[in-house]
Design a protein around this motif. Structure first.
Motif, PDB file in Angstrom:
ATOM      1  N   VAL A 115      37.749  73.683  75.290  1.00 40.29           N
ATOM      2  CA  VAL A 115      37.960  75.339  75.893  1.00 40.29           C
ATOM      3  C   VAL A 115      39.632  75.261  74.876  1.00 40.29           C
ATOM      4  CG1 VAL A 115      38.436  76.779  77.334  1.00 40.29           C
ATOM      5  CG2 VAL A 115      36.414  74.789  77.843  1.00 40.29           C
ATOM      6  N   LEU A 116      39.911  74.462  75.222  1.00 34.95           N
ATOM      7  CA  LEU A 116      41.294  74.350  74.780  1.00 34.95           C
ATOM      8  C   LEU A 116      41.321  74.516  73.153  1.00 34.95           C
ATOM      9  CD1 LEU A 116      43.853  71.879  76.360  1.00 34.95           C
ATOM     10  CD2 LEU A 116      44.159  74.783  76.376  1.00 34.95           C
ATOM     11  N   LEU A 117      40.441  74.332  72.793  1.00 33.01           N
ATOM     12  CA  LEU A 117      40.287  73.778  71.219  1.00 33.01           C
ATOM     13  C   LEU A 117      38.966  75.036  70.857  1.00 33.01           C
ATOM     14  CD1 LEU A 117      40.148  70.395  70.811  1.00 33.01           C
ATOM     15  CD2 LEU A 117      41.810  71.643  70.152  1.00 33.01           C
ATOM     16  N   GLY A 118      39.114  76.529  72.121  1.00 29.51           N
ATOM     17  CA  GLY A 118      38.315  77.055  71.123  1.00 29.51           C
ATOM     18  C   GLY A 118      36.355  76.874  71.355  1.00 29.51           C
ATOM     19  N   GLY A 119      36.232  76.006  72.200  1.00 29.31           N
ATOM     20  CA  GLY A 119      34.358  75.665  72.394  1.00 29.31           C
ATOM     21  C   GLY A 119      34.248  76.050  73.341  1.00 29.31           C
ATOM     22  N   ALA A 120      33.285  76.055  73.979  1.00 30.33           N
ATOM     23  CA  ALA A 120      32.411  75.991  75.124  1.00 30.33           C
ATOM     24  C   ALA A 120      32.679  74.682  76.426  1.00 30.33           C
ATOM     25  CB  ALA A 120      30.951  75.860  75.033  1.00 30.33           C
ATOM     26  N   PRO A 121      32.876  75.061  77.171  1.00 28.63           N
ATOM     27  CA  PRO A 121      32.764  74.296  78.302  1.00 28.63           C
ATOM     28  C   PRO A 121      32.125  73.070  78.328  1.00 28.63           C
ATOM     29  CG  PRO A 121      33.823  76.594  79.148  1.00 28.63           C
ATOM     30  CD  PRO A 121      32.493  76.464  77.982  1.00 28.63           C
ATOM     31  N   MET A 122      32.810  71.873  78.672  1.00 32.79           N
ATOM     32  CA  MET A 122      32.022  70.474  78.915  1.00 32.79           C
ATOM     33  C   MET A 122      31.089  70.461  79.835  1.00 32.79           C
ATOM     34  SD  MET A 122      34.537  67.442  77.264  1.00 32.79           S
ATOM     35  CE  MET A 122      35.599  67.659  77.640  1.00 32.79           C
ATOM     36  N   ASP A 123      29.490  70.029  79.964  1.00 30.05           N
ATOM     37  CA  ASP A 123      29.316  69.821  81.035  1.00 30.05           C
ATOM     38  C   ASP A 123      29.814  68.397  81.471  1.00 30.05           C
ATOM     39  OD1 ASP A 123      27.825  71.926  79.977  1.00 30.05           O
ATOM     40  OD2 ASP A 123      26.193  71.412  79.133  1.00 30.05           O
ATOM     41  N   HIS A 124      29.830  67.785  80.814  1.00 27.44           N
ATOM     42  CA  HIS A 124      30.233  65.882  81.801  1.00 27.44           C
ATOM     43  C   HIS A 124      31.562  66.126  80.913  1.00 27.44           C
ATOM     44  CE1 HIS A 124      29.544  62.305  82.634  1.00 27.44           C
ATOM     45  NE2 HIS A 124      29.637  61.702  81.812  1.00 27.44           N
TER      46      HIS A 124
ATOM     47  N   ALA B 180      46.743  55.939  67.480  1.00 25.80           N
ATOM     48  CA  ALA B 180      46.896  57.031  68.206  1.00 25.80           C
ATOM     49  C   ALA B 180      45.670  56.347  68.804  1.00 25.80           C
ATOM     50  CB  ALA B 180      46.910  58.184  67.420  1.00 25.80           C
ATOM     51  N   VAL B 181      45.347  57.950  70.281  1.00 27.24           N
ATOM     52  CA  VAL B 181      44.004  57.298  70.961  1.00 27.24           C
ATOM     53  C   VAL B 181      43.268  58.312  70.407  1.00 27.24           C
ATOM     54  CG1 VAL B 181      43.233  58.124  73.187  1.00 27.24           C
ATOM     55  CG2 VAL B 181      45.200  57.134  73.112  1.00 27.24           C
ATOM     56  N   ILE B 182      41.902  58.370  70.098  1.00 27.19           N
ATOM     57  CA  ILE B 182      40.910  59.095  69.843  1.00 27.19           C
ATOM     58  C   ILE B 182      39.604  59.687  70.424  1.00 27.19           C
ATOM     59  CG2 ILE B 182      39.490  59.077  68.188  1.00 27.19           C
ATOM     60  CD1 ILE B 182      42.241  58.183  67.050  1.00 27.19           C
ATOM     61  N   LEU B 183      39.748  60.824  71.017  1.00 29.35           N
ATOM     62  CA  LEU B 183      38.807  61.371  71.569  1.00 29.35           C
ATOM     63  C   LEU B 183      37.969  61.777  71.160  1.00 29.35           C
ATOM     64  CD1 LEU B 183      41.279  63.065  73.771  1.00 29.35           C
ATOM     65  CD2 LEU B 183      40.505  60.611  74.638  1.00 29.35           C
ATOM     66  N   ASP B 184      36.695  61.753  71.514  1.00 31.92           N
ATOM     67  CA  ASP B 184      35.432  62.397  70.825  1.00 31.92           C
ATOM     68  C   ASP B 184      35.129  63.357  71.610  1.00 31.92           C
ATOM     69  OD1 ASP B 184      32.881  62.297  69.845  1.00 31.92           O
ATOM     70  OD2 ASP B 184      32.546  62.886  71.208  1.00 31.92           O
ATOM     71  N   VAL B 185      35.260  65.015  71.416  1.00 34.85           N
ATOM     72  CA  VAL B 185      34.565  66.385  71.620  1.00 34.85           C
ATOM     73  C   VAL B 185      34.026  67.199  71.483  1.00 34.85           C
ATOM     74  CG1 VAL B 185      35.784  68.560  72.685  1.00 34.85           C
ATOM     75  CG2 VAL B 185      37.316  66.618  72.850  1.00 34.85           C
ATOM     76  N   GLY B 186      32.283  67.345  71.986  1.00 40.36           N
ATOM     77  CA  GLY B 186      31.583  67.387  70.891  1.00 40.36           C
ATOM     78  C   GLY B 186      31.232  67.181  69.590  1.00 40.36           C
ATOM     79  N   GLY B 187      31.240  65.821  69.341  1.00 37.89           N
ATOM     80  CA  GLY B 187      31.305  64.791  68.338  1.00 37.89           C
ATOM     81  C   GLY B 187      32.245  65.142  67.295  1.00 37.89           C
ATOM     82  N   GLN B 188      33.259  65.619  67.469  1.00 40.35           N
ATOM     83  CA  GLN B 188      34.237  66.277  66.412  1.00 40.35           C
ATOM     84  C   GLN B 188      35.426  64.346  66.569  1.00 40.35           C
ATOM     85  OE1 GLN B 188      34.794  67.520  63.841  1.00 40.35           O
ATOM     86  NE2 GLN B 188      37.105  66.628  63.351  1.00 40.35           N
ATOM     87  N   GLY B 189      35.893  64.292  66.057  1.00 38.49           N
ATOM     88  CA  GLY B 189      37.184  62.949  66.193  1.00 38.49           C
ATOM     89  C   GLY B 189      38.595  63.822  66.643  1.00 38.49           C
TER      90      GLY B 189
END
Length: 181
Positions: free
Chosen positions: A102-111, A46-55
């Motif tokens: 945003v898809l996961l219910g969080g705020a939009p990413m700044d970067h 699997a490709v592991i992505l970091d979104v807001g500190g969560q894998g």
């Protein structure tokens, strides 16, 4: 009478000896395809992505390509979901670029530091999707984690080092959403 390749076959460091070893290894791997050893049962790349500190993990078979984040802004229709950031053209195909946070219910990413181009999934309202993430942590094997630990809507998996990641299935991630792009 010696064969024409007899001199090269005996030389361990020769170019032809190297080529034969590489081809033998490739043949062995092809022959073993689909026959994972029992100690690897349940493991998948699997490709592991970091979104807001969560894998988050996306099965490698769903990912067509990882690339630098780039997209073109577009006029937004009133019914366009907040997760849509724009469009990206790749090899004659137009991808809808979506903010995974945003898809996961969080705020939009700044970067965004990574973008995953997904393979088309039958039945989705948008044919080609690109997901923005904070960064990519590479490709790793994941193993299903106990059902007791789960993020709502997404099963959990364990990485070899013991960290838990949410496993994202594109069909599940987008099935309940309407898209106005």
């Amino acid at each position: 009478m010696p064969t024409p390749n007899a001199a090269c076959e005996g030389a361990a460091g020769g170019a032809e000896g190297y080529a034969r070893r590489v081809m033998a290894e490739r043949a062995r791997l092809l022959a073993a395809r689909g026959q994972a050893p029992s100690d690897d049962a349940g493991r998948r790349a699997a490709v592991i992505l970091d979104v807001g500190g969560q894998g988050h993990a996306i099965d490698l078979h769903h990912v067509l390509r990882m690339t630098e984040p780039a997209w073109s802004a577009m006029p937004r229709r009133p019914d366009c979901p907040a997760a849509v950031r724009g469009v990206f053209g790749h090899v004659g195909h137009l991808y809808t670029v979506m903010d995974l946070s945003v898809l996961l219910g969080g705020a939009p990413m700044d970067h965004a530091g990574a973008m995953a181009l997904l393979r088309p999934v039958a039945g989705l309202p948008v044919a080609r999707i690109a997901l923005l993430a904070g960064r990519t942590l590479g490709v790793d094997d994941v193993v299903d984690a106990p059902a007791a630990v789960s993020v709502p809507g997404h099963p959990m998996a364990a990485l070899p080092d013991g960290r838990l990641v949410a496993v994202l299935d594109p069909a599940r991630l987008f099935a309940a959403r309407s898209f106005g792009v």
